[in-house]
Design a protein around this motif. Sequence first.
Motif, mmCIF file in Angstrom:
data_model
loop_
_atom_site.group_PDB
_atom_site.id
_atom_site.type_symbol
_atom_site.label_atom_id
_atom_site.label_comp_id
_atom_site.label_asym_id
_atom_site.label_seq_id
_atom_site.Cartn_x
_atom_site.Cartn_y
_atom_site.Cartn_z
ATOM 1 N N ASP A 1 4.196 2.235 -9.572
ATOM 2 C CA ASP A 1 4.583 0.924 -10.094
ATOM 3 C C ASP A 1 5.006 -0.015 -8.972
ATOM 4 O O ASP A 1 4.751 -1.223 -9.034
ATOM 5 C CB ASP A 1 5.735 1.065 -11.095
ATOM 6 N N VAL A 2 5.653 0.527 -7.945
ATOM 7 C CA VAL A 2 6.084 -0.305 -6.807
ATOM 8 C C VAL A 2 4.870 -0.915 -6.116
ATOM 9 O O VAL A 2 4.890 -2.081 -5.705
ATOM 10 C CB VAL A 2 6.926 0.524 -5.808
ATOM 11 N N TYR A 3 3.810 -0.133 -5.996
ATOM 12 C CA TYR A 3 2.575 -0.660 -5.417
ATOM 13 C C TYR A 3 2.076 -1.853 -6.229
ATOM 14 O O TYR A 3 1.721 -2.897 -5.675
ATOM 15 C CB TYR A 3 1.508 0.436 -5.370
ATOM 16 N N SER A 4 2.044 -1.704 -7.556
ATOM 17 C CA SER A 4 1.568 -2.796 -8.419
ATOM 18 C C SER A 4 2.454 -4.027 -8.297
ATOM 19 O O SER A 4 1.960 -5.163 -8.334
ATOM 20 C CB SER A 4 1.527 -2.317 -9.873
ATOM 21 N N LEU A 5 3.753 -3.820 -8.162
ATOM 22 C CA LEU A 5 4.669 -4.941 -7.939
ATOM 23 C C LEU A 5 4.326 -5.658 -6.635
ATOM 24 O O LEU A 5 4.345 -6.883 -6.566
ATOM 25 C CB LEU A 5 6.111 -4.446 -7.889
ATOM 26 N N GLY A 6 4.000 -4.869 -5.602
ATOM 27 C CA GLY A 6 3.655 -5.460 -4.311
ATOM 28 C C GLY A 6 2.395 -6.308 -4.388
ATOM 29 O O GLY A 6 2.336 -7.405 -3.819
ATOM 30 N N ALA B 1 -6.349 4.556 -16.660
ATOM 31 C CA ALA B 1 -5.558 3.618 -17.461
ATOM 32 C C ALA B 1 -4.877 2.648 -16.502
ATOM 33 O O ALA B 1 -4.168 3.044 -15.588
ATOM 34 C CB ALA B 1 -4.519 4.359 -18.301
ATOM 35 N N GLY B 2 -5.091 1.364 -16.709
ATOM 36 C CA GLY B 2 -4.501 0.365 -15.833
ATOM 37 C C GLY B 2 -5.538 -0.686 -15.473
ATOM 38 O O GLY B 2 -6.566 -0.823 -16.133
ATOM 39 N N THR B 3 -5.272 -1.420 -14.394
ATOM 40 C CA THR B 3 -6.181 -2.466 -13.922
ATOM 41 C C THR B 3 -6.465 -2.202 -12.448
ATOM 42 O O THR B 3 -5.532 -2.200 -11.637
ATOM 43 C CB THR B 3 -5.545 -3.853 -14.104
ATOM 44 N N PRO B 4 -7.725 -1.938 -12.058
ATOM 45 C CA PRO B 4 -8.038 -1.458 -10.713
ATOM 46 C C PRO B 4 -7.419 -2.255 -9.573
ATOM 47 O O PRO B 4 -6.886 -1.668 -8.618
ATOM 48 C CB PRO B 4 -9.571 -1.524 -10.678
ATOM 49 N N VAL B 5 -7.465 -3.589 -9.623
ATOM 50 C CA VAL B 5 -6.964 -4.398 -8.508
ATOM 51 C C VAL B 5 -5.491 -4.140 -8.243
ATOM 52 O O VAL B 5 -5.032 -4.213 -7.096
ATOM 53 C CB VAL B 5 -7.201 -5.901 -8.794
ATOM 54 N N TYR B 6 -4.728 -3.806 -9.292
ATOM 55 C CA TYR B 6 -3.279 -3.630 -9.147
ATOM 56 C C TYR B 6 -2.858 -2.164 -9.113
ATOM 57 O O TYR B 6 -1.673 -1.857 -9.021
ATOM 58 C CB TYR B 6 -2.561 -4.335 -10.316
ATOM 59 N N ALA B 7 -3.822 -1.247 -9.184
ATOM 60 C CA ALA B 7 -3.512 0.171 -9.265
ATOM 61 C C ALA B 7 -3.433 0.819 -7.885
ATOM 62 O O ALA B 7 -4.241 0.539 -6.991
ATOM 63 C CB ALA B 7 -4.569 0.880 -10.115
ATOM 64 N N ALA B 8 -2.479 1.724 -7.720
ATOM 65 C CA ALA B 8 -2.321 2.482 -6.477
ATOM 66 C C ALA B 8 -3.446 3.501 -6.343
ATOM 67 O O ALA B 8 -4.085 3.866 -7.333
ATOM 68 C CB ALA B 8 -0.960 3.167 -6.466
ATOM 69 N N PRO B 9 -3.692 4.008 -5.116
ATOM 70 C CA PRO B 9 -4.794 4.963 -4.909
ATOM 71 C C PRO B 9 -4.733 6.178 -5.817
ATOM 72 O O PRO B 9 -5.746 6.611 -6.360
ATOM 73 C CB PRO B 9 -4.636 5.353 -3.434
ATOM 74 N N GLU B 10 -3.527 6.754 -5.994
ATOM 75 C CA GLU B 10 -3.412 7.951 -6.823
ATOM 76 C C GLU B 10 -3.745 7.663 -8.288
ATOM 77 O O GLU B 10 -4.228 8.539 -9.014
ATOM 78 C CB GLU B 10 -2.001 8.555 -6.717
ATOM 79 N N ILE C 1 1.506 -2.953 -14.254
ATOM 80 C CA ILE C 1 2.208 -4.171 -13.848
ATOM 81 C C ILE C 1 1.216 -5.098 -13.149
ATOM 82 O O ILE C 1 0.532 -4.701 -12.204
ATOM 83 C CB ILE C 1 3.389 -3.846 -12.912
ATOM 84 N N LYS C 2 1.123 -6.327 -13.638
ATOM 85 C CA LYS C 2 0.210 -7.323 -13.085
ATOM 86 C C LYS C 2 0.616 -8.686 -13.646
ATOM 87 O O LYS C 2 1.393 -8.767 -14.608
ATOM 88 C CB LYS C 2 -1.234 -6.995 -13.475
#
Length: 319
Positions: A284-289, A261-270, A226-227
């Motif tokens: 996903d909630v982290y990416s939404l934030g 898999a994903g985009t580092p700036v929007y990815a959670a630590p785990e 999510i971004k």
Amino acid sequence: MLCTSSATLAALTKPKNSTADVRARISKVITEGKTVALSSAELDDPSIREQLPQLLEEIAQERGSQSYLGPSIPGHTLLGEIGQGGMSTVYLARQDKLGRHVAIKIAPSWLGSSERAQQMLLQEAHTMARLRHPNIVVIHDIINVNETIAISMDWVDGRTLASLLRTLPDRTHADDMELLRVTLGTKAEDSSHFADTPHRHFALLVRDIARATQVVHDNHLLHLDIKPSNVLVRRDGTPLLADFGVTRDIRLETSYTRTFAGTPVYAAPEQLRRNDKKIGPHTDVYSLGVTLYEALARTQPLKDMDMGSIADLLERGPT
């Protein structure tokens, strides 16, 4: 002197390339035997975008033949390339039986796409087919023929949230909402999805995407990418969650993977640490934030940092 936002608004309302200019360019491309690919500037222009399906149809009929647009997709006529990523190409197309225009996302063998790219697209198609929500892009068909995988989905006359944010000035101005409407090409009677201030507007937009994400989770899935560039915004302001290419089934037992898999700036630590056992809906909630932060602050919170530095900062805090 015009403020930054007013200057941008004035620039956007100036006459740009007309449909006649675009028609001439595309006709020349076809004559040269090249692929019809729309430029970012053309797709960003709401007046061009609104007329694009009919324009490409007319050009195809006038020329009697089209440029080489890749494989034949049963039941569809490819009209022009409107986007390209690392593992797929998106075309504007006509669904022949119904006569409607759709977006076709393809991972074709003729472009030398890997088997992994095709499998990811097939997984994305099956994922989207499970989801029903007004803020999720609608899929119409999954096509798997002649070693070509394709998804037929809604043609969205709009722009990504990322491109909208790039249009806005660094700081809030009184005419920001008008700037958003002009950028999207929204008519006054179609602006019911717009709030009165940009902060309220983006908060409500991310709320709608959060509701769409909840439907993803209710179907035992994680989006995991999510971004702003994966949020499409229709001409009327409706946001749509898109690009389910790295979605994961929550119910599957997974082990540590070396592939991020994903985009580092929007990815959670785990997610950054590839710690699969700790990845869940909260990821996903982290990416939404982070997406909400960027929309409100108009900058990425971890801009220009590499993946390792981002993970260290999130886990240990600032030093």
